[in-house]
Write an enzyme that holds these catalytic residues in place. Structure first.
Site, short mmCIF file in Angstrom:
data_model
loop_
_atom_site.label_atom_id
_atom_site.label_comp_id
_atom_site.label_asym_id
_atom_site.label_seq_id
_atom_site.Cartn_x
_atom_site.Cartn_y
_atom_site.Cartn_z
N GLN A 59 0.84 -1.20 0.00
CA GLN A 59 0.00 0.00 0.00
C GLN A 59 0.87 1.25 0.00
O GLN A 59 1.92 1.26 0.66
CB GLN A 59 -0.88 0.02 1.26
CG GLN A 59 -1.79 1.24 1.37
CD GLN A 59 -2.30 1.47 2.79
OE1 GLN A 59 -1.81 2.31 3.52
NE2 GLN A 59 -3.29 0.68 3.18
N HIS A 113 1.27 5.71 0.08
CA HIS A 113 0.71 7.04 0.33
C HIS A 113 0.84 7.91 -0.92
O HIS A 113 1.90 7.94 -1.53
CB HIS A 113 1.48 7.75 1.45
CG HIS A 113 1.27 7.16 2.80
ND1 HIS A 113 2.17 7.34 3.83
CD2 HIS A 113 0.28 6.40 3.30
CE1 HIS A 113 1.73 6.71 4.91
NE2 HIS A 113 0.59 6.13 4.61
N GLU A 165 -3.44 5.53 -0.51
CA GLU A 165 -4.10 6.27 0.56
C GLU A 165 -3.67 7.73 0.50
O GLU A 165 -2.48 8.01 0.36
CB GLU A 165 -3.66 5.66 1.92
CG GLU A 165 -4.20 6.40 3.13
CD GLU A 165 -3.69 5.83 4.45
OE1 GLU A 165 -2.64 5.16 4.46
OE2 GLU A 165 -4.34 6.08 5.48
N GLU A 181 -9.30 2.75 6.55
CA GLU A 181 -8.56 2.06 7.62
C GLU A 181 -8.33 2.98 8.81
O GLU A 181 -7.39 2.79 9.58
CB GLU A 181 -7.22 1.50 7.10
CG GLU A 181 -6.23 2.55 6.67
CD GLU A 181 -4.90 1.98 6.16
OE1 GLU A 181 -4.74 0.76 6.05
OE2 GLU A 181 -4.01 2.80 5.89
N GLN A 219 -4.71 -2.59 10.39
CA GLN A 219 -3.44 -1.95 10.09
C GLN A 219 -2.73 -1.92 11.44
O GLN A 219 -3.14 -1.19 12.34
CB GLN A 219 -3.69 -0.52 9.57
CG GLN A 219 -2.43 0.32 9.55
CD GLN A 219 -2.72 1.78 9.14
OE1 GLN A 219 -2.05 2.32 8.28
NE2 GLN A 219 -3.69 2.40 9.76
N ASP A 277 5.28 1.92 8.11
CA ASP A 277 4.98 3.23 7.51
C ASP A 277 5.75 4.32 8.25
O ASP A 277 6.84 4.66 7.83
CB ASP A 277 3.47 3.48 7.39
CG ASP A 277 2.67 3.17 8.63
OD1 ASP A 277 3.26 2.70 9.62
OD2 ASP A 277 1.45 3.39 8.63
N SER A 331 1.85 -0.24 5.41
CA SER A 331 0.51 0.36 5.42
C SER A 331 0.70 1.84 5.17
O SER A 331 0.26 2.70 5.92
CB SER A 331 -0.23 0.08 6.71
OG SER A 331 0.55 0.41 7.82
#
Lengths: 141, 761
Positions: free
Chosen positions: B150, B152, B179, B230, B305, B344, B371
Site C-alpha cells: 500500500q 501514500h 491512501e 482504515e 493496520q 509506515d 501500510s
C-alpha cells in the site's frame, strides 16, 4: 434466500453473477458506461444491497469467520438506513454524547421498530448496559 | 580538545565519529515496566486465565466479570468462542508457540484455537518466539497467499494535478491500495477526486482511501470516490479508547456502516499508542496490542493496520521494540485478520535500521507489507515520512531483487512514467473543466508532469484547492459525474477503469478478508488462501514475476559492456596505434622495463574502471619509466589475463628483470623475475580509484627496482568506497571478455606503440 452460499460461490460477481443486483435491481452487465451516459444508470445502482451483504456473510461463515459474518449481517440491516441517521446514531454511541442510558435504549427501539434492525438494536442495548456500568454517560463537551 | 593539560587524552575520537552518524539522532528509552516502557513484560501484565459458567465468561485474565472494563466486556462477549475456550486455554503456551512454527500444523487449526484464547494467552504464546520464528510464523499464518503493498499519495500543497500524476505512478509501481490525506482538512473532497482519477490511469482495480474525519470519510466513500477505509482506530486501555473519543461499540458501528456502503474496511491499532496518550496502565506494548486485536476480530473487522503505525517510532526506542512489532503483526494474522503490517511511520534516521526492519516482512510476505509506503518525496508526505519514500523506492526494488522476495512492487520505465503522468494530469484537467471546477493552465500541468515533488511545481495552492473541494462537496458531485466527464472528454479507458472499481461494491466480494484486485479479479483469503506447509508451498513468485523483480533500471550485461567499449574504440584509434611486431623475446637493456598488457587491452577494451583511456595509462607508465631513466617496451600476452602472471611474464622478458603487468580494467602490478607469482613488488588492486599520476609513479618505481633500490611504494588511498558494489559487475564482465580471448600456449607478441598527436596533446 434459501440457498446458503459457500466459498465455492466466491467471488460472487464471477461465480454467481446471476445473484448480483445493484441498489435498484439492475444486473452488473446492465451497469455500463453507455447506461451511465444515457442516464439509465446512476450512483443508486452502484449501492450494495442487504441481500449481497447476507450472501457475503454466508461465505464468511462457511470460511470459518463468524465474527466477520456477524458484521456483514449487521451491515445488511444498516444498508437501507439513511446516511444521516447512521451518523446520528454513531455520534450517540461515542463516549459522553448520550446523557443517559435511556437515550441509547431509544436508539435501539428505533432500530428495531423503524428500521427492522434487531441485531443492531441488541448491539446498542448491550452498549447502553456497559456504558452505564462504566460511567460513560459523563459529559465530555 | 582531545587532551587535558597533563597531555592525557580524554576521549577516543571514534565516539565523535559515532556522534555524527544519523543513528545518533534517534533517542532510546530504558526499559521501565512500571511506566509503560516494556515491549513484552509490563509490570501489570496479567497471567492468562479464564473461568466460564454456562457459556458466559466469569473471569478473564485475572479480572472478574463484574470488574470488566468495556474492552474486557467486548472481548469476552464477541471474541471468545465458548466452544473452544477451555480447550485452547488449557494448552501450554510453549506447545502452542511450537505449533505456530511447525509447518505440519495447518493454519486453520491455529486460527481456530486463537478464537478461544484471551489476550494474555495470545501474548504469552507469541512472546516465546524469537524474531526469526516470529517472521516464519507470520509467513505461515498470514491470510492471503499473494503478498501486496500500500502506498501514500499526498503532497504539501494538496495539489490535485500532482495527486493525479502521483496516483498514476503508484498504480504503475504495483501498489494494491493507495491512501491520501490532506494538509488542509477542508481539501478532502478535492484530494479524493484527484487520486480517484489518477488511480484509474493505466489499469483498473487499485483500491483507494482518503484518510479524513470519520463522518466525512464515510460521505466521500458514499459518493463513490473511495473504496476502502482504515481509520477505525482502537486502543488497548479504556481510558485511551475514551480519549480517542470512541468505544468498541461505536467503532463496531462504523465497521458495519462501511460494509453497509460496500466499502472495504480495516481497523488500526499499534504498539505504544496508549503510552503516547498517557493511559498505559503499566502494561506491555504486546499485551495491550493483543487486546486491540482481539477487539478488532470481535468487531467483525476483516483486517487491521497494525505494527506500531504512529507509535512505531516510540516502540522502537524500547529494548525489543522492533521484535514486539513483529509479534503484534503475528497476533493479527493468527487472529485471521488481514494485516497491513505497518512499516509506515519512519522509526529511525538510520537507513540501516530501516532496511533491517523491513527485511523479515519482505521475506515472509504480507497482505500489505507497508501500510503506507511513501510513493512521494518525504516532504510531500502529509502523514509523515515513511520507512520507504519516493527517495528510497529503488532501494526497495533492489531488496526485492536481492532476496527474490515479493514486496508487491515493480519498476517503471522512464518514458512510461512520463506518459502516465501526462495522461493523469490531462484526465483530471478534463474532469475539472467538464464539471466546471477549474481550468488548469498548461504551465501548471507541465510543471507537475516533470516535478519530483511539490517544491518544483507551479500549480494550485492549498487555498485554491479549498474552493474546488467545497464545490465538489456542495454540488454533491459523485464518481458517476466523474466517470461521465472522463468518457465525454475521450478518456474512455479511465472511465471504464473507474466504473469497474465502483461496480466491485455491488457484489461486496472485496469486503472479505485480505481482498485486493489483481488482473481485474478479486483475490482474497477465500479464493487465494495461504496454504503454506513447507518448502515448495505457499507463495512462490512465478517465473514471470521473478523476471519482473529482476528488471530494475540500468542492469549491465556482456553486450552492454561491449557496446560501451565500442564507443570508446574510435576515440582510441585517434590516440594510439598498436603495431604487432612478431614474437617477443627477452631484451637486454639493464633499465628496460617490459609492460605486459592483457589480451583485450586496446583490442576490445579501451578504458580502465577509473575511466582512463588505455592509451593514457600506457603513456603515464612510459613517462614515469623515462623520467627515471629507463625505457619501456610493450608486450602483449595471450596465454593469460591474470595480473600476476602478466607481470611475471613481462619481468621474464625484460632486460632489467622487472616487468609491469597491466589488465584492460586498469589493475597493474610490478613484478620481478625469480619471485613467486603472487609475491609481487607492488600492486594497484583498486583500479577504479587509480589515477594517471599513480601509474606514472609505478613507472618510476619499476626503474628504481631495476637499479636495485628500495623506493617508497605508490599507495592508492581509499576512502572506504564500496568498490566491489560499484565496479565488480563491470569488472567481472570485462575480465570475462579478456579471459575469453586467452589461448593456451600462445606466444607473447612484441608491440610497437605509437602515441598519436591527439594523445600527446
Amino acid at each position: 434466500m434459501t440457498e446458503k452460499l459457500s466459498v465455492n460461490d466466491y467471488p460472487v460477481a464471477e461465480q454467481r453473477p446471476e445473484l448480483v443486483r445493484g441498489g435498484r435491481g439492475k444486473r452488473l452487465d446492465e451497469i455500463t458506461l453507455d447506461a451511465l451516459q444515457a442516464g439509465d444508470a446512476g450512483i443508486e445502482d452502484l449501492r450494495i444491497t442487504p441481500e449481497a451483504l447476507r450472501r457475503q456473510a454466508e461465505i464468511s461463515r462457511a470460511a470459518g469467520r463468524a465474527a466477520l459474518a456477524d458484521n456483514f449481517e449487521r451491515a445488511a440491516e444498516m444498508a437501507l438506513i439513511p446516511q444521516q441517521t447512521i451518523m446520528e446514531f454513531y455520534e450517540l454511541l461515542r463516549p459522553g454524547r448520550a446523557a443517559d442510558k435511556q437515550v441509547l435504549l431509544d436508539v435501539a427501539a428505533r432500530l428495531r421498530d423503524e428500521f427492522s434492525a434487531p441485531r443492531m438494536a441488541a448491539f446498542v442495548e448491550e452498549a447502553a448496559e456497559v456504558y452505564a456500568r462504566r460511567g460513560l454517560f459523563k459529559f465530555r463537551y | 580538545m582531545a587532551a587535558n593539560e597533563a597531555g592525557q587524552v580524554n576521549r577516543w575520537k571514534r565516539f565523535e565519529d559515532w556522534d555524527n552518524r544519523p543513528l545518533r539522532l534517534d533517542k532510546f528509552a530504558a526499559d521501565d515496566p512500571a511506566n509503560g516502557f516494556s515491549a513484552f513484560a509490563g509490570k501489570a501484565d496479567p497471567k492468562p486465565a479464564i473461568s466460564m459458567k454456562s457459556s458466559a465468561v466469569t473471569m478473564m485474565d485475572g479480572v472478574a466479570a463484574d470488574d470488566f472494563d468495556m474492552i474486557d466486556t467486548f472481548i469476552a462477549r464477541h471474541h471468545l468462542d465458548p466452544d473452544i475456550v477451555e480447550e485452547a486455554m488449557a494448552m501450554p503456551s510453549s506447545q502452542v508457540a511450537r505449533m505456530l512454527v511447525d509447518m505440519h500444523v495447518p493454519r486453520n487449526e491455529l486460527a481456530r484455537l486463537a478464537r478461544g484464547m484471551t489476550p494474555a494467552k495470545l501474548a504469552e504464546v507469541v512472546a516465546q518466539l524469537n524474531s526469526l520464528e516470529l517472521a516464519f510464523a507470520y509467513s505461515k499464518m498470514r491470510a492471503r497467499k499473494t503478498p501486496g503493498n500500500q502506498g501514500h499519495v499526498t503532497n504539501a500543497k494538496d495539489d490535485p494535478l500532482q495527486l493525479a500524476a502521483d496516483a498514476a505512478i503508484a498504480v504503475a509501481l504495483g501498489f494494491d491500495e493507495i491512501e491520501t490525506t490532506m494538509r488542509v482538512a477542508r481539501n478532502s473532497w478535492s484530494n479524493a477526486l484527484a487520486c480517484c482519477v489518477g488511480s484509474a490511469v493505466g489499469r483498473a482495480g487499485t483500491l483507494f482511501q482518503c484518510s479524513s474525519e470519520e463522518a466525512e470519510e464515510l460521505e466521500i466513500g458514499l459518493a463513490g470516490f473511495t473504496s476502502y477505509a482504515e481509520t477505525v482506530s482502537v486502543y488497548g486501555t479504556e481510558n485511551a479508547f475514551i480519549d480517542g473519543d470512541d468505544t468498541p461499540w461505536s467503532k463496531a458501528w462504523l465497521a458495519a456502516a462501511y460494509a453497509s456502503r460496500g466499502i472495504k474496511m480495516r481497523c488500526t491499532s499499534g504498539a505504544a499508542a496508549e503510552l503516547l496518550m498517557g493511559f498505559h496502565e503499566a502494561k506491555s506494548l504486546l499485551y495491550l496490542e493483543a487486546r486491540c486485536l482481539c477487539m478488532q476480530r470481535a468487531m467483525g473487522s476483516q483486517g487491521t493496520q497494525n505494527g506500531g503505525i504512529d507509535g512505531a517510532p516510540l516502540a522502537s526506542t524500547i529494548p525489543g521494540g522492533v521484535r514486539e512489532l513483529l509479534a503484534e503483526n503475528l497476533l493479527a494474522v493468527w487472529l485471521d485478520l488481514e494485516c497491513a503490517s505497518g512499516n509506515d511511520a519512519r522509526h529511525s534516521e538510520s537507513e540501516i535500521r530501516v532496511g533491517a526492519k523491513i527485511l523479515p516482512y519482505l521475506i515472509a510476505g504480507s497482505d500489505l507489507i507497508c501500510s503506507g509506503f511513501g510513493t512521494i518525496l518525504k516532504y510531500d508526505n502529509s502523514f509523515n515520512p515513511s520507512s520507504f519514500n519516493g527517495e528510497e523506492l529503488e532501494d526497495f526494488l533492489v531488496l526485492q531483487r536481492d532476496f527474490e522476495a515479493d514486496g508487491g512492487l515493480k519498476s517503471v520505465d522512464e518514458a512510461d512514467a512520463l506518459a502516465l503522468r501526462r495522461r493523469a494530469v490531462d484526465a483530471l484537467s478534463a474532469v475539472f473543466e467538464e464539471l466546471e471546477l477549474s481550468q488548469p493552465e498548461e504551465h501548471m500541468k507541465q510543471s507537475v508532469v516533470a516535478a519530483s515533488g511539490s517544491l518544483e511545481t507551479t500549480s494550485f495552492s492549498p487555498g485554491e484547492v479549498t474552493t474546488i473541494s467545497r464545490n465538489i462537496e456542495e454540488r454533491q458531485i459523485t464518481v458517476v459525474d466523474v466517470i461521465k466527464a472522463l468518457a465525454s472528454r475521450g478518456f474512455a479507458d479511465e472511465a471504464e477503469n473507474l466504473l469497474f472499481l465502483v461496480k466491485l461494491r455491488v457484489s461486496g466480494d472485496y469486503l472479505q478478508t485480505s481482498a485486493v484486485i489483481r488482473g481485474g479479479k478479486v483475490l482474497s483469503a477465500i479464493n487465494d488462501p495461504n496454504d503454506y506447509s513447507g518448502p515448495g508451498t505457499g507463495y512462490r513468485p512465478s517465473e514471470a514475476r521473478k523476471e519482473e523483480l529482476a528488471a530494475i533500471r540500468e542492469v549491465l550485461d556482456r553486450k552492454e559492456v561491449l557496446r560501451t567499449e565500442a564507443t570508446f574504440a574510435n576515440d582510441e584509434a585517434r590516440r594510439i596505434r598498436y603495431i604487432s611486431m612478431g614474437e617477443a623475446t627477452r631484451g637486454n637493456g639493464q633499465l628496460e622495463i617490459v609492460v605486459g598488457i592483457s589480451p583485450g587491452y586496446g583490442e576490445q577494451l579501451f578504458r580502465t574502471l577509473a575511466g582512463h583511456p588505455s592509451s593514457s595509462v600506457l603513456m603515464a607508465l612510459r613517462d614515469g619509466i623515462e623520467e627515471a631513466g629507463g625505457r619501456m617496451r610493450v608486450v602483449r600476452f595471450i596465454h593469460t589475463a591474470d595480473t600476476s602472471f602478466l607481470g611475471l611474464s613481462a619481468a621474464t622478458l625484460a632486460g632489467s628483470g622487472v616487468g609491469i603487468g597491466l589488465q584492460a580494467k586498469g589493475t597493474c602490478v610490478i613484478h620481478q623475475t625469480g619471485r613467486l607469482p603472487h609475491n609481487n613488488l607492488e600492486l594497484f588492486s583498486n583500479a577504479p580509484i587509480t589515477t594517471l599520476e599513480h601509474y606514472c609513479g609505478f613507472g618510476r618505481n619499476a626503474v628504481a627496482y631495476a637499479r636495485g633500490e628500495q623506493p617508497e611504494p605508490v599507495v592508492v588511498p581509499t576512502m572506504g568506497e564500496a568498490l566491489g558494489a560499484r565496479f565488480h559487475a563491470r569488472s567481472a564482465l570485462i575480465f570475462a571478455v579478456e579471459t575469453a580471448m586467452t589461448s593456451d600456449g600462445a606466444k607473447p607478441q612484441e608491440i610497437g606503440v605509437e602515441f598519436l598527436k591527439e594523445a600527446a596533446g
